[in-house]
Design a protein around this motif. Structure first.
Motif, short mmCIF file in Angstrom:
data_model
loop_
_atom_site.label_atom_id
_atom_site.label_comp_id
_atom_site.label_asym_id
_atom_site.label_seq_id
_atom_site.Cartn_x
_atom_site.Cartn_y
_atom_site.Cartn_z
N SER A 1 0.90 7.39 11.91
CA SER A 1 1.30 6.44 12.83
C SER A 1 1.87 6.70 13.66
N PHE B 1 -1.66 8.14 15.76
CA PHE B 1 -2.60 7.39 16.15
C PHE B 1 -2.42 7.49 17.44
N TYR C 1 -5.78 9.51 2.61
CA TYR C 1 -5.99 9.22 1.25
C TYR C 1 -6.74 10.69 0.53
N ASP D 1 -9.07 9.69 9.76
CA ASP D 1 -8.33 9.29 8.91
C ASP D 1 -8.05 10.03 7.37
N TYR E 1 -8.84 -0.75 8.29
CA TYR E 1 -7.14 -0.30 8.26
C TYR E 1 -6.79 -1.63 9.46
N SER F 1 -0.98 12.36 6.35
CA SER F 1 0.61 12.09 6.22
C SER F 1 1.09 12.19 4.72
N GLY G 1 0.39 -1.26 -0.10
CA GLY G 1 0.18 0.30 -0.22
C GLY G 1 0.66 1.33 -0.09
N TYR H 1 -5.61 0.43 13.52
CA TYR H 1 -6.65 1.13 14.53
C TYR H 1 -6.73 0.42 15.69
#
Ligand SMILES: Cc1ncc(COP(=O)(O)O)c(C=O)c1O
Length: 383
Positions: free
Chosen positions: A102, A105, A205, A202, A126, A229, A40, A129
């Motif tokens: 990451s 979180f 994307y 989140d 995902y 991110s 990914g 989580y």
């Protein structure tokens, strides 16, 4: 003799895609070629502007510790991104730079929740989580979703979830690529506010979208935490840099946590990330390639019996129902790798209850790789 092992550490599941990657590497080491539809991550490097900024920083900066919340120009630039992208004025004070999403979180979870709190999240979703929540003695509460709700949480599903303290929404989602519309995000945010539930959105994307528009939780909520991110749209996975956008009252608690956990986020990556915003043309070119890859797979895969996909509106994944071909997606993926040399991720990574009948295909690679994958799978299915 052995030392003490924590129960919470033992309760964390492996990330199965990593096992697939290891099996693919073994096959390659034996001299075979593998088409990687499991990973990914973008197959491209950081944008040229980011690389140039990193080189310049190496030559001119001592790359020491910096402020725990991030270097001010980067926090300002991220705040500007919200004005430009969503038309929302946010103060740079609310932007917190993190070690990838990451790294964001655990900060978001620790600042919002107490041990034993219950956090709802869509299944499939995902896997990290759930695994991070478990490691922090928080309870992940699955909201089983389906094609009918486009694999996203709904207020109706939340009403049935019992007492919850938090909700994680991912749009576009990994693994399904489906998105939450403006009205749906607003309804979820209002429900969370009414119930005193912390919404965590989140948005990693965002920027990689084929149908419809992304909505940021900050457009509809003052209390949501936004996680983002530089890994996906900005093509900078290994630089380990991301950010949180948090309500003002969470800034200081998260600053204290990050000071103690990390001191600060990699300085070189912060300089590179600041310049990455200047790479828009290059980055939009990657998104055009992802779209071409997605279209190629959507037209090529039905011929090999893979024809039941979640609507891939964004991200770079096809989540595929393979229940008519197997009742063990892990074995199915193993066989596909062994016999066709095509690596994909079994759905059990994303949905423990129902993932034996699904798999995830990543189309982040090159278009030539997608063509080769379809060719190999056609030959394989004729075996
Ligand atoms: C939905 C989602 N969130 C978060 C991450 C973590 O990414 P990073 O830590 O590189 O920002 C990933 C990575 O694949 C992801 O798919």
């Amino acid at each position: 003799m052995s030392g003490k092992l924590s129960r919470r550490g033992g309760a964390v599941d492996p990330f199965i895609v990593m096992d697939v990657m290891a099996a693919a590497a073994e096959k390659e080491a034996a001299g075979d070629t593998v088409i990687h539809l499991e990973v990914g991550q973008p197959s491209t490097p950081a944008p040229k502007a980011a690389l140039a900024a990193a080189h310049a920083a190496l030559d001119s900066d001592k790359i020491g510790y910096v402020a725990a919340l991030g270097i001010p120009p980067l926090r300002e630039r991220i705040a500007r991104y919200y004005r430009e992208t969503y038309g929302v004025d946010v103060s740079a004070d609310r932007v917190i730079v993190t070690t990838g999403s990451s790294g964001g979180f655990p900060l978001a979870f620790l600042a919002s929740f107490d041990a034993g709190d219950r956090i709802a999240l869509a299944a499939p979703g995902y896997p990290a989580y759930r695994n991070i929540l478990t490691a922090l003695n928080l309870e992940a509460v699955d909201l089983p979703t389906s094609a009918a709700d486009r694999f996203q949480p709904t207020v109706a599903a939340l009403e049935k979830a019992g007492r919850i303290d938090g909700l994680i929404v991912a749009s576009p989602s990994n693994p399904t690529g489906t998105m939450v519309g403006h009205g749906e995000m607003k309804a979820l945010a209002e429900w969370c506010d009414r119930k005193g539930v912390r919404l965590i959105s989140d948005e990693i994307y965002h920027g990689i979208v084929y149908e419809g528009d992304t909505v940021s939780a900050v457009e509809v909520s003052d209390s949501a935490i936004v996680v983002n991110s530089f890994s996906k749209y900005f093509s900078m996975t290994g630089w380990r840099i991301g950010w949180l956008l948090v309500p003002q009252d969470l800034v200081r608690p998260i600053e204290r946590l990050t000071q103690n956990f990390f001191i600060s986020v990699p300085t070189l990556s912060q300089h590179a990330a600041l310049a990455a915003f200047d790479g828009k043309d290059e980055l939009d070119g990657h998104v055009r390639r992802y779209r071409a890859n997605r279209d190629l797979l959507l037209s090529g895969l039905p011929a090999v019996g893979l024809d039941r996909f979640a609507p891939a509106e964004g991200a770079f994944y096809l989540y595929c129902d393979v229940a008519h071909l197997t009742n063990d997606s892990r074995e199915f993926c193993r066989q596909m790798l062994r016999e066709a040399g095509v690596a994909t991720t079994p759905g059990v990574d994303f949905d423990r209850a129902r993932g034996a009948g699904t798999l995830r295909i990543s189309f982040a690679g090159s278009t030539a790789e997608m063509e080769e994958a379809v060719r190999r799978l056609r030959a394989w299915r004729r075996l």
